[in-house]
Enzyme design. Sequence first.
Site, PDB file in Angstrom:
ATOM      1  N   GLY A  15       1.968   7.715  -3.459  1.00 50.70           N
ATOM      2  CA  GLY A  15       0.856   6.858  -3.886  1.00 50.70           C
ATOM      3  C   GLY A  15       0.121   7.472  -5.063  1.00 50.70           C
ATOM      4  O   GLY A  15      -1.101   7.448  -5.133  1.00 50.70           O
ATOM      5  N   TYR A 160      -5.873   0.715  11.133  1.00 57.43           N
ATOM      6  CA  TYR A 160      -6.079   1.788  10.140  1.00 57.43           C
ATOM      7  C   TYR A 160      -6.699   3.018  10.804  1.00 57.43           C
ATOM      8  O   TYR A 160      -6.267   4.149  10.572  1.00 57.43           O
ATOM      9  CB  TYR A 160      -6.982   1.235   9.042  1.00 57.43           C
ATOM     10  CG  TYR A 160      -7.247   2.161   7.871  1.00 57.43           C
ATOM     11  CD1 TYR A 160      -6.274   2.390   6.898  1.00 57.43           C
ATOM     12  CD2 TYR A 160      -8.493   2.782   7.714  1.00 57.43           C
ATOM     13  CE1 TYR A 160      -6.532   3.216   5.811  1.00 57.43           C
ATOM     14  CE2 TYR A 160      -8.758   3.605   6.632  1.00 57.43           C
ATOM     15  CZ  TYR A 160      -7.769   3.820   5.681  1.00 57.43           C
ATOM     16  OH  TYR A 160      -8.028   4.647   4.611  1.00 57.43           O
ATOM     17  N   ALA A 162      -6.503   3.842  13.941  1.00 56.97           N
ATOM     18  CA  ALA A 162      -5.483   4.439  14.831  1.00 56.97           C
ATOM     19  C   ALA A 162      -4.483   5.253  14.019  1.00 56.97           C
ATOM     20  O   ALA A 162      -4.126   6.384  14.392  1.00 56.97           O
ATOM     21  CB  ALA A 162      -4.766   3.336  15.606  1.00 56.97           C
ATOM     22  N   ILE A 193     -14.700   6.051  -1.135  1.00 54.90           N
ATOM     23  CA  ILE A 193     -14.367   6.557  -2.464  1.00 54.90           C
ATOM     24  C   ILE A 193     -14.113   5.359  -3.386  1.00 54.90           C
ATOM     25  O   ILE A 193     -13.476   4.378  -2.967  1.00 54.90           O
ATOM     26  CB  ILE A 193     -13.093   7.450  -2.389  1.00 54.90           C
ATOM     27  CG1 ILE A 193     -13.234   8.541  -1.312  1.00 54.90           C
ATOM     28  CG2 ILE A 193     -12.778   8.053  -3.762  1.00 54.90           C
ATOM     29  CD1 ILE A 193     -14.364   9.543  -1.507  1.00 54.90           C
TER      30      ILE A 193
END
Length: 252
Positions: A15, A160, A162, A193
């Site tokens: 990513g 998300y 979990a 962020i």
Amino acid sequence: MTDLPLAGRGCVVTGGSRGIGAAVVRMAVAQGADVVLGYHSGEKQARALADDLSAAHPGRRCIPLYADVSDTEAAARFAASALDHLDRFDVLVNNAGITRDTLFARMTPEQWHQVIDTNLNSMYTVTRPLLMPLVKQRSGAIVNITSSAGLHGTPGQTAYSAAKAGIVGFTKALSKEIAARGVTVNAVAPGLIDTDMTAAIPEDRAEFLKSLIPGQEFGSPEDVACLVCFLASDQARYITGQTIEISGGLVV
Ligand code: NAP
């Protein structure tokens, strides 16, 4: 302390095309590393970033490679190709992630599986093929990007939260398996962020979230990159199995 804490290191960042991953790539190259940056849909952005960094840091290598971390075979191909492109391999940053925010009662199976596959199963698909080179070398660092959601739980983000909580357990367990081989495994848990991920939050909700942060502002991708690069460097050689929250003191 050296001026270039990652000098000569080979890093792989998933990513890496935008957001926090792109900031990590920029900082790692500036700190002396050669970097493979994984992209999924953002090939153009990844190539532009790699071209910019190669021009700004002659002699450093910055290589964009396709990676779908949610797919075991695609991730294995990415890992093998990354090793081929780097002279040496020292640092893995498992950063790729997605959200599919919705109340749990409305969550579809597709949403659940996409979030778990991309955020949590990627810890297996990417780390597994890249682990043995580090273990055999008897040095290296793995930095996993989790989230405040994984530590505290965020409504609207059950899958998300979990997945990100799973990363914390994965980090602790793997760190114990390989500490004696000189490889550290840590996690970084950002709060809120400024990236495309948080740009998708509706404005009134974003204002509410900001009010939970003592400094009343979101962090920058560079704030997170500083911590990731520190954990990737020798300066952090005695830190392992930890999850460090970077959230401006977010109170939830
Ligand atoms: P972002 O700007 O949305 O970027 C997400 C990155 O993940 C992109 O580079 C994207 O690649 C990549 N990606 C998505 N699906 C992928 C897949 N299937 N295979 C490979 N790569 C994939 O997000 P961000 O804010 O920088 O987030 C980075 C990490 O920090 C994530 O793990 C996220 O959960 C975590 N985090 C973010 C925040 C925040 O407030 N922003 C807070 C806590 C944790 P392409 O663009 O090439 O598709």
